[in-house]
Design a protein around this motif. Structure first.
Motif, PDB file in Angstrom:
ATOM      1  N   GLU A   1       2.318  12.682  -5.127  1.00 56.51           N
ATOM      2  CA  GLU A   1       2.437  11.701  -5.430  1.00 56.51           C
ATOM      3  C   GLU A   1       3.451  11.094  -6.197  1.00 56.51           C
ATOM      4  OE1 GLU A   1       1.793   7.866  -4.270  1.00 56.51           O
ATOM      5  OE2 GLU A   1       3.080   7.173  -5.913  1.00 56.51           O
ATOM      6  N   ASN A   2       4.828  10.004  -5.829  1.00 57.26           N
ATOM      7  CA  ASN A   2       5.484  10.454  -7.224  1.00 57.26           C
ATOM      8  C   ASN A   2       5.726   8.751  -8.004  1.00 57.26           C
ATOM      9  OD1 ASN A   2       6.300   7.662  -5.443  1.00 57.26           O
ATOM     10  ND2 ASN A   2       8.417   8.757  -5.564  1.00 57.26           N
ATOM     11  N   ASN A   3       4.731   8.222  -7.874  1.00 50.97           N
ATOM     12  CA  ASN A   3       4.548   7.280  -8.775  1.00 50.97           C
ATOM     13  C   ASN A   3       3.346   7.265  -9.707  1.00 50.97           C
ATOM     14  OD1 ASN A   3       2.980   4.528 -10.592  1.00 50.97           O
ATOM     15  ND2 ASN A   3       3.484   3.274  -8.829  1.00 50.97           N
TER      16      ASN A   3
ATOM     17  N   TYR B   1       2.303  10.849  -0.561  1.00 49.23           N
ATOM     18  CA  TYR B   1       1.645  10.113  -0.522  1.00 49.23           C
ATOM     19  C   TYR B   1       0.623   9.888  -1.171  1.00 49.23           C
ATOM     20  CZ  TYR B   1       6.006  11.568   2.050  1.00 49.23           C
ATOM     21  OH  TYR B   1       7.049  11.218   2.879  1.00 49.23           O
ATOM     22  N   CYS B   2      -0.478  10.425  -1.760  1.00 46.04           N
ATOM     23  CA  CYS B   2      -1.806   9.749  -2.298  1.00 46.04           C
ATOM     24  C   CYS B   2      -2.527   8.739  -3.254  1.00 46.04           C
ATOM     25  CB  CYS B   2      -2.624  10.759  -2.523  1.00 46.04           C
ATOM     26  SG  CYS B   2      -1.876  11.190  -4.562  1.00 46.04           S
ATOM     27  N   GLY B   3      -1.012   7.823  -3.246  1.00 52.97           N
ATOM     28  CA  GLY B   3      -0.924   6.886  -4.289  1.00 52.97           C
ATOM     29  C   GLY B   3      -2.112   6.778  -5.272  1.00 52.97           C
TER      30      GLY B   3
ATOM     31  N   SER C   1       7.348  13.909  -6.010  1.00 56.07           N
ATOM     32  CA  SER C   1       7.679  13.597  -4.599  1.00 56.07           C
ATOM     33  C   SER C   1       7.517  13.816  -3.413  1.00 56.07           C
ATOM     34  CB  SER C   1       8.849  13.032  -4.845  1.00 56.07           C
ATOM     35  OG  SER C   1       9.769  14.290  -4.943  1.00 56.07           O
ATOM     36  N   ASP C   2       7.350  14.186  -2.564  1.00 54.82           N
ATOM     37  CA  ASP C   2       7.450  14.358  -0.839  1.00 54.82           C
ATOM     38  C   ASP C   2       8.292  15.795  -0.769  1.00 54.82           C
ATOM     39  OD1 ASP C   2       9.630  12.829  -0.350  1.00 54.82           O
ATOM     40  OD2 ASP C   2       9.365  12.109   0.901  1.00 54.82           O
TER      41      ASP C   2
ATOM     42  N   ASP D   1       0.561   9.547   3.962  1.00 54.42           N
ATOM     43  CA  ASP D   1       0.777   8.355   4.154  1.00 54.42           C
ATOM     44  C   ASP D   1       2.329   7.308   3.722  1.00 54.42           C
ATOM     45  OD1 ASP D   1       0.270   5.735   4.592  1.00 54.42           O
ATOM     46  OD2 ASP D   1      -1.890   5.494   3.450  1.00 54.42           O
ATOM     47  N   PRO D   2       3.564   7.822   4.336  1.00 50.98           N
ATOM     48  CA  PRO D   2       4.511   7.361   3.733  1.00 50.98           C
ATOM     49  C   PRO D   2       4.892   5.783   3.718  1.00 50.98           C
ATOM     50  CG  PRO D   2       5.218   7.682   6.286  1.00 50.98           C
ATOM     51  CD  PRO D   2       3.525   8.484   6.029  1.00 50.98           C
ATOM     52  N   PRO D   3       5.922   5.617   2.775  1.00 52.04           N
ATOM     53  CA  PRO D   3       6.170   3.697   2.572  1.00 52.04           C
ATOM     54  C   PRO D   3       7.020   3.970   4.323  1.00 52.04           C
ATOM     55  CG  PRO D   3       7.446   5.233   0.999  1.00 52.04           C
ATOM     56  CD  PRO D   3       6.199   6.076   1.713  1.00 52.04           C
TER      57      PRO D   3
ATOM     58  N   GLN E   1      -4.335  -0.490  -0.226  1.00 51.47           N
ATOM     59  CA  GLN E   1      -4.312  -0.708   0.915  1.00 51.47           C
ATOM     60  C   GLN E   1      -4.608  -2.383   1.208  1.00 51.47           C
ATOM     61  OE1 GLN E   1      -3.640  -0.052   4.527  1.00 51.47           O
ATOM     62  NE2 GLN E   1      -3.507   2.142   2.690  1.00 51.47           N
TER      63      GLN E   1
ATOM     64  N   PHE F   1      -0.271   1.082  -5.273  1.00 49.56           N
ATOM     65  CA  PHE F   1      -0.538   0.908  -3.895  1.00 49.56           C
ATOM     66  C   PHE F   1      -1.614   0.714  -4.032  1.00 49.56           C
ATOM     67  CE2 PHE F   1      -0.935   1.089  -0.269  1.00 49.56           C
ATOM     68  CZ  PHE F   1      -0.252   0.681   1.083  1.00 49.56           C
TER      69      PHE F   1
ATOM     70  N   GLY G   1      -6.258   6.643  -2.523  1.00 52.32           N
ATOM     71  CA  GLY G   1      -7.543   5.469  -1.160  1.00 52.32           C
ATOM     72  C   GLY G   1      -8.240   6.464  -0.115  1.00 52.32           C
ATOM     73  N   PHE G   2      -7.391   7.178   0.119  1.00 50.39           N
ATOM     74  CA  PHE G   2      -8.137   8.041   1.034  1.00 50.39           C
ATOM     75  C   PHE G   2      -8.220   9.549   0.303  1.00 50.39           C
ATOM     76  CE2 PHE G   2      -5.492   5.893   3.903  1.00 50.39           C
ATOM     77  CZ  PHE G   2      -6.254   4.936   4.317  1.00 50.39           C
TER      78      PHE G   2
HETATM   79  C1  LIG Z   1       1.683   3.451   2.116  1.00 50.52           C
HETATM   80  S1  LIG Z   1       1.476   3.721   0.470  1.00 50.52           S
HETATM   81  C2  LIG Z   1      -0.012   4.995   0.683  1.00 50.52           C
HETATM   82  C3  LIG Z   1      -1.208   4.947  -0.674  1.00 50.52           C
HETATM   83  C4  LIG Z   1      -2.023   5.731  -0.641  1.00 50.52           C
HETATM   84  N1  LIG Z   1      -1.824   6.425   0.757  1.00 50.52           N
HETATM   85  C5  LIG Z   1      -3.496   4.642  -0.542  1.00 50.52           C
HETATM   86  O1  LIG Z   1      -3.468   4.689   0.839  1.00 50.52           O
HETATM   87  O2  LIG Z   1      -3.822   3.818  -1.511  1.00 50.52           O
HETATM   88  C6  LIG Z   1       2.696   5.185  -0.065  1.00 50.52           C
HETATM   89  C7  LIG Z   1       2.769   5.740  -1.339  1.00 50.52           C
HETATM   90  O3  LIG Z   1       3.886   6.901  -1.567  1.00 50.52           O
HETATM   91  C8  LIG Z   1       4.286   7.006  -2.493  1.00 50.52           C
HETATM   92  N2  LIG Z   1       5.261   7.459  -2.100  1.00 50.52           N
HETATM   93  C9  LIG Z   1       6.905   6.407  -2.338  1.00 50.52           C
HETATM   94  N3  LIG Z   1       7.760   7.719  -2.220  1.00 50.52           N
HETATM   95  C10 LIG Z   1       6.950   8.742  -2.574  1.00 50.52           C
HETATM   96  C11 LIG Z   1       7.949   9.934  -2.499  1.00 50.52           C
HETATM   97  N4  LIG Z   1       9.500   9.865  -2.105  1.00 50.52           N
HETATM   98  N5  LIG Z   1       7.536  11.121  -2.697  1.00 50.52           N
HETATM   99  C12 LIG Z   1       6.315  10.917  -3.245  1.00 50.52           C
HETATM  100  N6  LIG Z   1       5.378   9.274  -2.668  1.00 50.52           N
HETATM  101  C13 LIG Z   1       6.299   7.831  -2.467  1.00 50.52           C
HETATM  102  C14 LIG Z   1       4.224   5.881  -3.239  1.00 50.52           C
HETATM  103  O4  LIG Z   1       4.319   5.131  -4.361  1.00 50.52           O
HETATM  104  C15 LIG Z   1       2.793   4.944  -2.604  1.00 50.52           C
HETATM  105  O5  LIG Z   1       1.645   4.980  -3.575  1.00 50.52           O
END
Ligand SMILES: C[S@@+](CC[C@H](N)C(=O)[O-])C[C@H]1O[C@@H](n2cnc3c(N)ncnc32)[C@H](O)[C@@H]1O
Length: 335
Positions: A212-214, A191-193, A239-240, A272-274, A164, A162, A196-197
């Motif tokens: 972050e889980n990815n 959810y730090c990706g 994961s969260d 910053d969740p999905p 921005q 992911f 980005g932040f």
């Molecule tokens: C909206 S993006 C935000 C990423 C980051 N904050 C940025 O702005 O670049 C949501 C992130 O949550 C991660 N994600 C999705 N489901 C998750 C989960 N259950 N636990 C942890 N991370 C998760 C995704 O891989 C993605 O990187």
């Protein structure tokens, strides 16, 4: 009623605070854009109709400019064209990563053709993907330089993570967060990706623990931490719900072996969740923090979650990331 008035009206049921609104240019704003490929054209679906085009005005100019040229090179090459069904672009503002996705295994003839294309289009890197296959011609990662206020940092991304989507609003989102911070100590970020932040906020907090889980995102974030010579960020692929279990000492994780959780004095949690919003476990975890920063790409789940987190809204920013769609991005400071 437009989407901004609609959301502002819904929000007024929860707070009297007026949101700060940040608009985007209507064209040239997307730092990443995905298109189908059919009949030698880029395609997208609008109002349930497939549109065929050789260029789009939505992506950043660095992507727009090379779209017709890339299309004609694909048109003139049998191995490039055959079974191609999707083309994804990302830009650093100058360099463009194009991922071409196929319904066929990619062979030597494809690699030769892709090398030719890369050599003839300036600032383009091509990646080929098909089932269980990735072919790199030159570079897989894209280094973005982000400037905000008087700071600048480098951030690594690639086509698996992911990032921005709005080229112009990203730095305004960072500034919005930075200017609202009160008495920051340590930050827990979920959810730090690929950071980005995390990366820009490193100078605002004493320490950051980011999860972050990815795995691709975490690997890139670790690279960027080195690239920017930062020593106050620790990361873990969790994961969260795993993060919530780890912080509650319910479960031991080998991935946390080298992290001294006791050394943190968290003043803030940033999430910053999905689009699905926060899990029940994350909401429960958030209640242990004095300050919460909630970044949301879905007003519906945001309004659902702020009832559950049961906090007062201190300030709120609305960022119109996708000018031509119904989407909105929200950043809220919750006490
Ligand atoms: C909206 S993006 C935000 C990423 C980051 N904050 C940025 O702005 O670049 C949501 C992130 O949550 C991660 N994600 C999705 N489901 C998750 C989960 N259950 N636990 C942890 N991370 C998760 C995704 O891989 C993605 O990187």
């Amino acid at each position: 009623m437009n989407k901004l008035s609609k959301f502002s009206r819904e929000l007024s049921n929860y707070t009297e605070i007026e949101p700060e609104i940040h608009l985007s240019p209507a064209t040239g704003y997307r730092a990443r854009a995905e298109f189908g490929f059919s009949k030698n054209s880029y395609t997208m679906v609008k109002d349930d109709k497939k549109i065929y085009m050789e260029k789009s005005s939505i992506p950043h100019p660095s992507i727009q400019q090379l779209m017709p040229n890339l299309l004609s090179k694909i048109y003139n090459s049998e191995p490039m064209q055959k079974k191609l069904f999707q083309i994804n672009f990302r830009t650093s503002g100058k360099k463009v990563l194009a991922t071409l996705i196929y319904h066929k295994p990619l062979q030597e003839d494809w690699i030769l053709a892709a090398k030719d294309i890369e050599a003839s289009i300036e600032n383009l890197s091509v990646i080929g993907r098909s089932k269980k296959q990735k072919v790199l011609i030159r570079e897989e990662n894209l280094e973005v330089i982000c400037n905000y206020d008087n700071s600048s940092f480098k951030i690594m991304q690639n086509d698996l993570v992911f990032f921005q989507p709005n080229f112009y609003l990203y730095s305004l989102m960072i500034s919005f967060i930075a200017k609202q911070l009160e008495d920051p100590k340590d930050l827990l970020e979920l959810y730090c990706g690929c950071g980005g932040f995390t990366l820009p906020l490193a100078s605002k907090f004493k320490k950051i623990f980011a999860t972050e889980n990815n795995r691709h995102s975490i690997r890139l974030l670790k690279e960027s931490i080195k690239l920017n010579n930062l020593s106050n960020i620790e990361t873990a692929r969790l994961s969260d719900n795993e993060t919530a279990s780890a912080l509650a000492n319910e479960r031991l994780f080998r991935r946390l072996e080298n992290v001294d959780m006791q050394s943190y004095e968290f003043s803030h949690i940033l999430v910053d969740p999905p689009r699905a919003g926060l899990s029940a476990e994350t909401i429960y975890l958030s209640k242990q923090f004095k300050n919460m920063i909630y970044i949301s790409c879905n007003p519906e789940t945001f309004l659902r979650d702020i009832v559950e987190v049961d906090r007062k809204i201190e300030s709120i920013g609305i960022f119109d990331q996708f000018a031509n769609t119904g989407h909105l991005e929200i950043i809220a400071f919750l006490k």
